[in-house]
Write a protein that holds these residues in place. Structure first.
Motif, mmCIF file in Angstrom:
data_model
loop_
_atom_site.group_PDB
_atom_site.id
_atom_site.type_symbol
_atom_site.label_atom_id
_atom_site.label_comp_id
_atom_site.label_asym_id
_atom_site.label_seq_id
_atom_site.Cartn_x
_atom_site.Cartn_y
_atom_site.Cartn_z
ATOM 1 N N THR A 190 -16.588 1.654 -9.470
ATOM 2 C CA THR A 190 -17.636 1.416 -8.470
ATOM 3 C C THR A 190 -17.088 0.675 -7.247
ATOM 4 O O THR A 190 -17.227 1.168 -6.118
ATOM 5 C CB THR A 190 -18.830 0.676 -9.106
ATOM 6 O OG1 THR A 190 -19.430 1.537 -10.081
ATOM 7 C CG2 THR A 190 -19.866 0.298 -8.068
ATOM 8 N N PRO A 191 -16.442 -0.482 -7.389
ATOM 9 C CA PRO A 191 -15.841 -1.113 -6.208
ATOM 10 C C PRO A 191 -14.729 -0.271 -5.585
ATOM 11 O O PRO A 191 -14.558 -0.281 -4.364
ATOM 12 C CB PRO A 191 -15.309 -2.446 -6.742
ATOM 13 C CG PRO A 191 -15.237 -2.294 -8.208
ATOM 14 C CD PRO A 191 -16.336 -1.350 -8.579
ATOM 15 N N SER A 192 -13.992 0.467 -6.402
ATOM 16 C CA SER A 192 -12.928 1.317 -5.855
ATOM 17 C C SER A 192 -13.517 2.406 -4.959
ATOM 18 O O SER A 192 -12.968 2.717 -3.890
ATOM 19 C CB SER A 192 -12.113 1.942 -6.993
ATOM 20 O OG SER A 192 -11.460 0.949 -7.747
ATOM 21 N N SER A 193 -14.631 2.980 -5.387
ATOM 22 C CA SER A 193 -15.308 3.989 -4.563
ATOM 23 C C SER A 193 -15.829 3.371 -3.274
ATOM 24 O O SER A 193 -15.755 3.987 -2.191
ATOM 25 C CB SER A 193 -16.463 4.616 -5.343
ATOM 26 O OG SER A 193 -16.000 5.290 -6.498
ATOM 27 N N GLU A 251 -8.911 -7.652 -9.938
ATOM 28 C CA GLU A 251 -7.725 -6.885 -10.347
ATOM 29 C C GLU A 251 -7.284 -5.924 -9.251
ATOM 30 O O GLU A 251 -6.093 -5.630 -9.116
ATOM 31 C CB GLU A 251 -7.979 -6.159 -11.678
ATOM 32 C CG GLU A 251 -8.690 -4.831 -11.610
ATOM 33 C CD GLU A 251 -10.196 -4.955 -11.493
ATOM 34 O OE1 GLU A 251 -10.895 -4.053 -11.998
ATOM 35 O OE2 GLU A 251 -10.692 -5.926 -10.881
ATOM 36 N N ILE A 252 -8.234 -5.442 -8.440
ATOM 37 C CA ILE A 252 -7.881 -4.577 -7.318
ATOM 38 C C ILE A 252 -7.100 -5.372 -6.279
ATOM 39 O O ILE A 252 -6.082 -4.904 -5.740
ATOM 40 C CB ILE A 252 -9.146 -3.945 -6.708
ATOM 41 C CG1 ILE A 252 -9.817 -3.022 -7.741
ATOM 42 C CG2 ILE A 252 -8.809 -3.159 -5.442
ATOM 43 C CD1 ILE A 252 -11.191 -2.524 -7.335
ATOM 44 N N GLY A 253 -7.542 -6.592 -6.015
ATOM 45 C CA GLY A 253 -6.785 -7.466 -5.119
ATOM 46 C C GLY A 253 -5.415 -7.785 -5.669
ATOM 47 O O GLY A 253 -4.424 -7.824 -4.928
ATOM 48 N N GLY A 254 -5.339 -8.006 -6.990
ATOM 49 C CA GLY A 254 -4.048 -8.267 -7.618
ATOM 50 C C GLY A 254 -3.101 -7.097 -7.474
ATOM 51 O O GLY A 254 -1.898 -7.276 -7.223
ATOM 52 N N ILE A 255 -3.606 -5.884 -7.615
ATOM 53 C CA ILE A 255 -2.772 -4.691 -7.448
ATOM 54 C C ILE A 255 -2.296 -4.571 -5.998
ATOM 55 O O ILE A 255 -1.135 -4.238 -5.741
ATOM 56 C CB ILE A 255 -3.540 -3.433 -7.887
ATOM 57 C CG1 ILE A 255 -3.733 -3.442 -9.410
ATOM 58 C CG2 ILE A 255 -2.809 -2.161 -7.459
ATOM 59 C CD1 ILE A 255 -4.714 -2.409 -9.923
ATOM 60 N N ALA A 256 -3.187 -4.851 -5.061
ATOM 61 C CA ALA A 256 -2.777 -4.849 -3.653
ATOM 62 C C ALA A 256 -1.654 -5.853 -3.418
ATOM 63 O O ALA A 256 -0.673 -5.562 -2.713
ATOM 64 C CB ALA A 256 -3.978 -5.172 -2.762
ATOM 65 N N GLY A 257 -1.775 -7.026 -4.028
ATOM 66 C CA GLY A 257 -0.719 -8.028 -3.915
ATOM 67 C C GLY A 257 0.580 -7.578 -4.536
ATOM 68 O O GLY A 257 1.668 -7.859 -3.999
ATOM 69 N N LEU A 258 0.508 -6.880 -5.667
ATOM 70 C CA LEU A 258 1.721 -6.312 -6.274
ATOM 71 C C LEU A 258 2.426 -5.390 -5.293
ATOM 72 O O LEU A 258 3.659 -5.434 -5.159
ATOM 73 C CB LEU A 258 1.365 -5.512 -7.532
ATOM 74 C CG LEU A 258 1.063 -6.242 -8.827
ATOM 75 C CD1 LEU A 258 0.605 -5.244 -9.881
ATOM 76 C CD2 LEU A 258 2.302 -7.003 -9.325
ATOM 77 N N CYS A 259 1.648 -4.544 -4.625
ATOM 78 C CA CYS A 259 2.235 -3.611 -3.662
ATOM 79 C C CYS A 259 2.921 -4.356 -2.525
ATOM 80 O O CYS A 259 4.049 -4.013 -2.119
ATOM 81 C CB CYS A 259 1.158 -2.680 -3.112
ATOM 82 S SG CYS A 259 0.433 -1.562 -4.336
#
Length: 361
Positions: A190-193, A251-259
């Motif tokens: 839902t937030p990803s969409s 977790e979406i923010g965390g993934i962005a930070g990983l990138c």
């Protein structure tokens, strides 16, 4: 904010095979030019990021980022919220799909609590295996319900981004040649969409899929909820941190930070599916030079993923109708990338094999 700023300032543009060394090395191998197809492309991308034609892949880490979402209370998922916590246990017991595939490709799994809605600590997991590692990096106990207000504060959004950067910095001490992204979080499609709709300036109906298997009635409710969240929060498409704060996830923010963190150290990032690519969209919007460090492992069965990849100008390696997350697609992508590097480094040249070279015009 200081870590985020320092990281983005040190991300460099990736130039593909700047001196032609990779192309020259492939031309010497005892094969027709271009006959390995996208495997040659993969090796070229990986080496261009790393900056050395003789590089290898030894240290492979897949980060499975976990977080809960307040919007789950709106019934946008086929599963209850406690499944996030239960799946973290499964990851640590090495019983999940990502554990199986990571073992298969020789990758380490780092499970990260970015924002699970219950308190976790390593002592809770009595069946830990050496292949798994749990990092507690909790920003909050799940995001807030985005149909009522912002998912998180701007400061929390920055903290989530810096969690991903910190993970890369920590793992560098153990050796890190390639990063795979993964996710676990009930309701996180839902937030990803919402992120895709805002950053891509696309209709919510166009970007929203069935997630974990919603029926038509539940899908239409999910679309209405995403529209409501965007209308209420008014995320600014020109400010990716605002988008993350208003309608995103920890977790979406965390993934962005990983990138961002991996790109800062010229480490290739292999994206998993829809949620991982939502994180990559945030990272790319923060610093466009991230794009050259990203490799799309597969195209998800989730409706909006194709649109995400188009925005990032990425062609996926695989189309297996996957929609699990966890980093499963990333594991398969890492396997192909490692195979491409081994082909370049271990195949015999025409001269070594005693094979006649092609006629030259």
């Amino acid at each position: 904010m200081k870590l985020l700023k320092h990281t983005t300032e040190h991300i460099q543009e990736v130039v593909t095979d700047p001196c032609g060394d990779i192309k020259t090395k492939f031309k010497r191998l005892a094969i027709p030019i271009g006959s390995l197809g996208r495997l040659e492309e993969l090796a070229t991308v990986y080496i261009s990021i790393r900056g050395s034609v003789n590089c290898t892949i030894k240290h492979k880490t897949i980060f499975t980022m976990a977080g809960d979402h307040g919007v789950a209370e709106e019934g946008v998922s086929a599963f209850p919220q406690q499944v996030t916590r239960q799946m973290v246990q499964n990851f640590m017991d090495a019983g999940a799909a990502i554990n199986v595939l990571a073992r298969h490709v020789g990758a380490k799994v780092v499970v990260v609590d970015c924002g699970v809605a219950t308190h976790l600590n390593k002592n809770q997991f009595s069946n830990q295996c050496q292949e798994q590692d749990l990092r507690i990096k909790k920003v909050g106990l799940g995001t807030k319900n985005i149909t009522i207000g912002p998912a998180m504060s701007r400061d929390e959004a920055i903290q989530a981004l810096e969690v991903g950067i910190e993970l890369v910095e920590e793992e560098l001490k153990n050796g890190l040649d390639i990063v795979g992204t993964g996710d676990m979080g009930i309701a996180n499609t839902t937030p990803s969409s919402a992120i895709l709709a805002v950053l891509g300036k696309l209709d919510v109906e166009t970007v929203t899929g069935r997630g974990t298997g919603l029926d038509e009635e539940a899908l239409q409710r999910k679309i209405r909820i995403i529209k409501k969240a965007i209308d209420i929060n008014q995320p600014d498409p020109h400010d990716p941190i605002d988008v993350l704060a208003k309608v995103g996830g920890y977790e979406i923010g965390g993934i962005a930070g990983l990138c961002l963190g991996a790109a800062r150290h010229r480490i290739p990032i292999v994206l998993d599916g829809f949620i991982s690519t939502a994180g990559a969209l945030i990272a790319h919007a923060i610093e466009p030079k991230v794009k050259g460090h990203l490799i799309a492992s597969h195209i998800s069965a989730e409706k909006g993923h194709k649109l995400m990849l188009k925005l990032l100008d990425k062609i996926p390696l695989l189309d297996l109708n996957l929609r699990l997350g966890e980093g499963t697609g990333a594991a398969l992508g890492i396997n192909l990338i490692e195979a491409s590097i081994k082909l370049l480094n271990e195949m015999a040249t025409f001269q070594e094999a005693g094979v006649s070279e092609p006629n030259r015009e």
